[in-house]
Design a protein around this motif. Structure first.
Motif: not given
Length: 309
Positions: A142-152
């Protein structure tokens, strides 16, 4: 149209055409089916009166892209199947087989081999902390998914992927081939260079390379040539030289199509070579792990038999 959803969309497009809208306006609201690149090509064809050849070119380009995607899926199907099968076997061994053998061996009151004790210790740890392990994997995913979906985060992740050994250069070549084909298609359709680059940037599926292309479009607006605006950190020098040749000769679309064919062939060849290498490697690795589990089970049997004798 055989697909019911696509049939409904086409009927809606027909209704809008009957109401007086242009084709590009009628399909612009269905981004899931008609990409921005497709809409831009149709709009340029409407303005230049070249609808029929543009549609033929779009069909050829989409068929080539789909053919390459199907080849990639076909050559990666076997390694994926082997990996899934191994995971299922490992799960069955961990949950059902090893605990039963552990109970049997514990009743013998004999000293187990080091390999067996190690395998049983790892198995006990996984069973005792299964919920924590699953929760940790879930939180990490979940953390990687949220991080990857953010623009930076997406830009940093895509930049990291480009530097992964073997896979990074392969993804870069695939993105370059897509850029060349789509850029050439837009230029042939009469789309302005800056707009064509901005539209093509969205088709690369890599935020880092997309940002690089958007920076190139700003340099072109400022007066730079296309070849000098391309960042060599993301785009190969061969492409930059060929773009320079195409600009100077006035045959940029033809040059881009040739470069696209070259990189598509390289991607296909790299995938075929990687698959031929990965298949025996995967079989050896999974076979070694299965052999370790089998030895961990059978070695105590021989030890107990020798102690009884």
């Amino acid at each position: 149209m055989d697909h019911p959803a696509l049939r409904r969309i086409i009927r809606h497009v027909v209704v809008q055409l009957d109401s007086g809208k242009m084709l590009s306006q009628a399909i612009a609201g269905f981004e899931a089916v008609f990409s921005r690149l497709f809409v831009a090509m149709i709009r340029a064809a409407e303005e230049s009166g070249t609808m029929a050849p543009t549609l033929n070119y779009l069909a050829d380009s989409m068929e080539k892209t789909d053919r390459l995607a199907r080849k990639i899926r076909s050559v990666t199907a076997y390694p994926v199947f082997v990996a899934i099968f191994f995971c299922i076997v490992s799960l069955i061994m961990t949950v059902f087989v090893l605990p039963q053998f552990r109970e049997i061996f514990s009743s013998f009151n004999a000293k187990l081999p080091t390999l067996t004790r190690g395998v049983f210790a790892v198995n006990n740890f996984m069973l005792d902390h299964a919920l924590l392990i699953l929760l940790g994997i879930l939180l990490l995913a979940v953390g990687l998914t949220v991080y990857v979906k953010s623009r930076p985060g997406r830009a940093q992740f895509d930049r990291f992927v480009l530097h992964v050994p073997f896979f990074g250069p392969l993804l870069r070549k695939l993105a370059v081939a897509r850029f060349c084909r789509n850029f050439a298609m837009l230029l042939r359709g009469g789309v302005p260079v800056v707009s064509a680059i901005e539209i093509t940037a969205e088709t690369l599926a890599n935020k880092a390379m997309e940002q690089s292309l958007l920076a190139s479009s700003r340099q072109i607006v400022a007066g730079s040539a296309i070849s000098t605006s391309l960042d060599p950190n993301y785009f190969p020098r061969l492409l930059i030289r060929m773009v320079s040749v195409g600009e100077s000769s006035g045959r940029l679309p033809e040059v881009l199509e040739r470069v696209s064919n070259v990189y598509e062939d390289q991607v296909e060849g790299s995938i075929m070579m990687a698959t031929s290498m990965f298949e025996p490697i995967i079989i050896c690795v999974f076979g070694a792990l299965i052999l370790t589990l089998v030895l961990a089970i059978y070695m105590p049997v021989f030890t107990v038999a020798s102690s009884v004798q």
